[in-house]
Design a protein around this motif. Structure first.
Motif, mmCIF file in Angstrom:
data_model
loop_
_atom_site.group_PDB
_atom_site.id
_atom_site.type_symbol
_atom_site.label_atom_id
_atom_site.label_comp_id
_atom_site.label_asym_id
_atom_site.label_seq_id
_atom_site.Cartn_x
_atom_site.Cartn_y
_atom_site.Cartn_z
ATOM 1 N N ALA A 125 0.836 -1.202 0.000
ATOM 2 C CA ALA A 125 0.000 0.000 0.000
ATOM 3 C C ALA A 125 0.870 1.250 0.000
ATOM 4 N N GLU A 126 1.943 1.237 0.751
ATOM 5 C CA GLU A 126 2.834 2.388 0.821
ATOM 6 C C GLU A 126 3.554 2.610 -0.505
ATOM 7 N N GLY A 156 2.508 1.723 -3.441
ATOM 8 C CA GLY A 156 1.511 2.170 -4.409
ATOM 9 C C GLY A 156 1.202 3.651 -4.241
ATOM 10 N N ARG A 157 1.191 4.103 -3.013
ATOM 11 C CA ARG A 157 0.918 5.501 -2.743
ATOM 12 C C ARG A 157 2.087 6.373 -3.216
ATOM 13 N N GLN A 158 3.310 5.912 -3.042
ATOM 14 C CA GLN A 158 4.479 6.687 -3.460
ATOM 15 C C GLN A 158 4.664 6.650 -4.972
ATOM 16 N N SER A 178 2.319 6.612 -7.381
ATOM 17 C CA SER A 178 1.392 7.428 -8.165
ATOM 18 C C SER A 178 1.718 8.906 -7.988
ATOM 19 N N ALA A 205 -1.108 11.522 -6.561
ATOM 20 C CA ALA A 205 -1.661 11.394 -5.206
ATOM 21 C C ALA A 205 -1.268 12.608 -4.381
ATOM 22 N N ALA A 233 -0.708 14.292 -0.732
ATOM 23 C CA ALA A 233 -0.350 13.844 0.608
ATOM 24 C C ALA A 233 -1.198 14.513 1.668
#
Length: 59
Positions: free
Chosen positions: A47-48, A50-52, A54, A57, A59
């Motif tokens: 999950a982390e 994937g967040r970094q 994209s 996204a 913050a």
């Protein structure tokens, strides 16, 4: 006899609740703890990352 029928449902629920708590406490840790921890760590890392990855996204 009305007091017996009034007390049975809470007593039954209390017994099942205590059984649930005992089961939860007994299954914590043990042989599968490291395997469960590894699964959670892998999911959090996925999950982390994937967040970094994209760029759109926020913050």
């Amino acid at each position: 006899m009305d007091y017996v029928s009034a007390l049975v449902p809470p007593v039954v629920m209390a017994v099942f609740f205590i059984g649930l708590i005992v089961t939860i406490v007994k299954t914590q840790g043990g042989a599968n703890k490291s395997k469960e921890d590894a699964v959670v760590d892998a999911a959090l890392a996925r999950a982390e990352s994937g967040r970094q990855a994209s760029p759109d996204a926020k913050a």
